[in-house]
Design a protein around this motif. Structure first.
Motif, PDB file in Angstrom:
ATOM      1  N   GLU A 165      -7.783  10.978  -0.136  1.00  0.00           N
ATOM      2  CA  GLU A 165      -8.626  10.734  -1.297  1.00  0.00           C
ATOM      3  C   GLU A 165      -7.937   9.733  -2.220  1.00  0.00           C
ATOM      4  N   THR A 166      -8.634   8.659  -2.572  1.00  0.00           N
ATOM      5  CA  THR A 166      -8.050   7.638  -3.436  1.00  0.00           C
ATOM      6  C   THR A 166      -8.302   7.909  -4.909  1.00  0.00           C
ATOM      7  N   SER A 167      -9.266   8.728  -5.226  1.00  0.00           N
ATOM      8  CA  SER A 167      -9.615   9.000  -6.614  1.00  0.00           C
ATOM      9  C   SER A 167      -8.701  10.072  -7.204  1.00  0.00           C
ATOM     10  N   LYS A 168      -7.997   9.713  -8.263  1.00  0.00           N
ATOM     11  CA  LYS A 168      -7.143  10.692  -8.934  1.00  0.00           C
ATOM     12  C   LYS A 168      -7.972  11.818  -9.545  1.00  0.00           C
ATOM     13  N   GLN A 169      -9.150  11.489 -10.050  1.00  0.00           N
ATOM     14  CA  GLN A 169      -9.990  12.502 -10.676  1.00  0.00           C
ATOM     15  C   GLN A 169     -10.434  13.566  -9.671  1.00  0.00           C
ATOM     16  N   ILE A 170     -10.798  13.144  -8.479  1.00  0.00           N
ATOM     17  CA  ILE A 170     -11.240  14.100  -7.455  1.00  0.00           C
ATOM     18  C   ILE A 170     -10.072  14.987  -7.013  1.00  0.00           C
ATOM     19  N   VAL A 171      -8.900  14.395  -6.831  1.00  0.00           N
ATOM     20  CA  VAL A 171      -7.717  15.175  -6.453  1.00  0.00           C
ATOM     21  C   VAL A 171      -7.374  16.156  -7.570  1.00  0.00           C
ATOM     22  N   ARG A 195       0.851   6.582  -6.755  1.00  0.00           N
ATOM     23  CA  ARG A 195      -0.274   7.505  -6.958  1.00  0.00           C
ATOM     24  C   ARG A 195       0.200   8.954  -6.906  1.00  0.00           C
ATOM     25  N   TYR A 196       1.101   9.269  -5.982  1.00  0.00           N
ATOM     26  CA  TYR A 196       1.612  10.637  -5.895  1.00  0.00           C
ATOM     27  C   TYR A 196       2.372  11.012  -7.168  1.00  0.00           C
ATOM     28  N   VAL A 197       3.161  10.088  -7.679  1.00  0.00           N
ATOM     29  CA  VAL A 197       3.895  10.344  -8.920  1.00  0.00           C
ATOM     30  C   VAL A 197       2.912  10.543 -10.076  1.00  0.00           C
ATOM     31  N   GLU A 198       1.855   9.746 -10.130  1.00  0.00           N
ATOM     32  CA  GLU A 198       0.839   9.912 -11.179  1.00  0.00           C
ATOM     33  C   GLU A 198       0.163  11.276 -11.085  1.00  0.00           C
ATOM     34  N   LEU A 199      -0.126  11.720  -9.872  1.00  0.00           N
ATOM     35  CA  LEU A 199      -0.730  13.042  -9.688  1.00  0.00           C
ATOM     36  C   LEU A 199       0.221  14.156 -10.135  1.00  0.00           C
ATOM     37  N   LEU A 200       1.499  14.015  -9.789  1.00  0.00           N
ATOM     38  CA  LEU A 200       2.492  14.997 -10.225  1.00  0.00           C
ATOM     39  C   LEU A 200       2.639  14.979 -11.744  1.00  0.00           C
ATOM     40  N   ASP A 201       2.667  13.780 -12.328  1.00  0.00           N
ATOM     41  CA  ASP A 201       2.763  13.655 -13.787  1.00  0.00           C
ATOM     42  C   ASP A 201       1.583  14.321 -14.481  1.00  0.00           C
ATOM     43  N   LYS A 202       0.404  14.116 -13.950  1.00  0.00           N
ATOM     44  CA  LYS A 202      -0.799  14.700 -14.543  1.00  0.00           C
ATOM     45  C   LYS A 202      -0.729  16.228 -14.508  1.00  0.00           C
ATOM     46  N   TYR A 203      -0.270  16.772 -13.395  1.00  0.00           N
ATOM     47  CA  TYR A 203      -0.216  18.220 -13.258  1.00  0.00           C
ATOM     48  C   TYR A 203       0.918  18.829 -14.095  1.00  0.00           C
ATOM     49  N   ILE A 207       0.845  -1.198   0.000  1.00  0.00           N
ATOM     50  CA  ILE A 207       0.000   0.000   0.000  1.00  0.00           C
ATOM     51  C   ILE A 207       0.879   1.246   0.000  1.00  0.00           C
ATOM     52  N   ALA A 208       1.970   1.218   0.757  1.00  0.00           N
ATOM     53  CA  ALA A 208       2.890   2.354   0.777  1.00  0.00           C
ATOM     54  C   ALA A 208       3.519   2.569  -0.603  1.00  0.00           C
ATOM     55  N   LEU A 209       3.858   1.489  -1.277  1.00  0.00           N
ATOM     56  CA  LEU A 209       4.397   1.590  -2.628  1.00  0.00           C
ATOM     57  C   LEU A 209       3.347   2.167  -3.579  1.00  0.00           C
ATOM     58  N   GLU A 210       2.098   1.798  -3.378  1.00  0.00           N
ATOM     59  CA  GLU A 210       1.007   2.340  -4.179  1.00  0.00           C
ATOM     60  C   GLU A 210       0.801   3.829  -3.893  1.00  0.00           C
ATOM     61  N   VAL A 211       1.009   4.266  -2.654  1.00  0.00           N
ATOM     62  CA  VAL A 211       0.917   5.693  -2.311  1.00  0.00           C
ATOM     63  C   VAL A 211       1.962   6.473  -3.099  1.00  0.00           C
ATOM     64  N   ILE A 212       3.181   5.947  -3.156  1.00  0.00           N
ATOM     65  CA  ILE A 212       4.234   6.603  -3.935  1.00  0.00           C
ATOM     66  C   ILE A 212       3.824   6.679  -5.401  1.00  0.00           C
ATOM     67  N   TYR A 230       3.750  20.372  -2.827  1.00  0.00           N
ATOM     68  CA  TYR A 230       3.221  20.223  -1.470  1.00  0.00           C
ATOM     69  C   TYR A 230       1.697  20.265  -1.470  1.00  0.00           C
ATOM     70  N   PHE A 231       1.118  21.153  -2.270  1.00  0.00           N
ATOM     71  CA  PHE A 231      -0.335  21.249  -2.337  1.00  0.00           C
ATOM     72  C   PHE A 231      -0.948  19.947  -2.838  1.00  0.00           C
ATOM     73  N   ILE A 232      -0.361  19.381  -3.886  1.00  0.00           N
ATOM     74  CA  ILE A 232      -0.854  18.110  -4.426  1.00  0.00           C
ATOM     75  C   ILE A 232      -0.749  17.023  -3.363  1.00  0.00           C
ATOM     76  N   LEU A 233       0.357  16.999  -2.642  1.00  0.00           N
ATOM     77  CA  LEU A 233       0.534  16.014  -1.578  1.00  0.00           C
ATOM     78  C   LEU A 233      -0.509  16.203  -0.486  1.00  0.00           C
ATOM     79  N   ASP A 234      -0.802  17.454  -0.134  1.00  0.00           N
ATOM     80  CA  ASP A 234      -1.795  17.730   0.901  1.00  0.00           C
ATOM     81  C   ASP A 234      -3.214  17.379   0.459  1.00  0.00           C
ATOM     82  N   GLU A 235      -3.490  17.460  -0.828  1.00  0.00           N
ATOM     83  CA  GLU A 235      -4.797  17.044  -1.331  1.00  0.00           C
ATOM     84  C   GLU A 235      -4.943  15.526  -1.302  1.00  0.00           C
ATOM     85  N   PHE A 236      -3.820  14.834  -1.350  1.00  0.00           N
ATOM     86  CA  PHE A 236      -3.812  13.372  -1.403  1.00  0.00           C
ATOM     87  C   PHE A 236      -3.678  12.744  -0.013  1.00  0.00           C
TER      88      PHE A 236
END
Length: 156
Positions: free
Chosen positions: A125-131, A86-94, A79-84, A111-117
């Motif tokens: 929040e687990t949904s990338k779309q909502i974040v 997901r965070y990379v995917e969110l950064l990539d998207k932005y 799960i921790a590996l999945e958190v990493i 930092y803002f993206i991390l705080d939203e996640f």
């Protein structure tokens, strides 16, 4: 629960840090030094999990950045590996294929993206779309504020 998250370069330069536990500045510096030297010294084909003191350290390298986080001994490494991931995917998207320079020059957005996640070491929040919607809404709000400020300055 996540205890801390660190992003550092292959040269050991810290790019981002987020602490979810109370630690003195002196102890933070020691942990950062220990994490960077330990992770950078590992062979590329080594397991991405290691035990350190009473914590599990999970790390993953993406391009020139290492994403490293610490969890409790009872927490799930996958799960921790999945958190990493997901965070990379969110950064990539932005940022559109995030790189070290994006983190350096836009650290407040990282930092803002991390705080939203994540909040308080737990997934908020687990949904990338909502974040992503929250990030887009924040950007729109910032643009509106800067336009209003510009209009006030320009038109008094």
């Amino acid at each position: 629960m996540i205890r801390f998250l660190l992003l550092f370069s292959r040269q050991g330069k810290l790019r981002l840090q987020k602490w979810f536990m109370s630690v003195s500045e002196r102890e933070k510096k020691k942990i950062i030094r220990d994490m960077t030297t330990t992770v950078l010294a590992r062979q590329p084909r080594s397991c991405n999990f290691l035990h350190w003191k009473d914590l599990k350290i999970i790390y993953k390298r993406y391009a020139s950045l290492y994403f490293c986080l610490a969890i409790g001994n009872q927490d799930n490494e996958l799960i921790a590996l999945e958190v990493i991931q997901r965070y990379v995917e969110l950064l990539d998207k932005y940022f559109g294929n995030v790189c070290e320079l994006d983190i350096i020059f836009n650290f407040e957005k990282a930092y803002f993206i991390l705080d939203e996640f994540l909040i308080g070491g737990e997934i908020q929040e687990t949904s990338k779309q909502i974040v992503n919607r929250a990030i887009d809404a924040s950007d729109m709000l910032q643009e509106d504020d800067s336009c209003e400020w510009f209009e006030v300055e320009l038109f008094g």
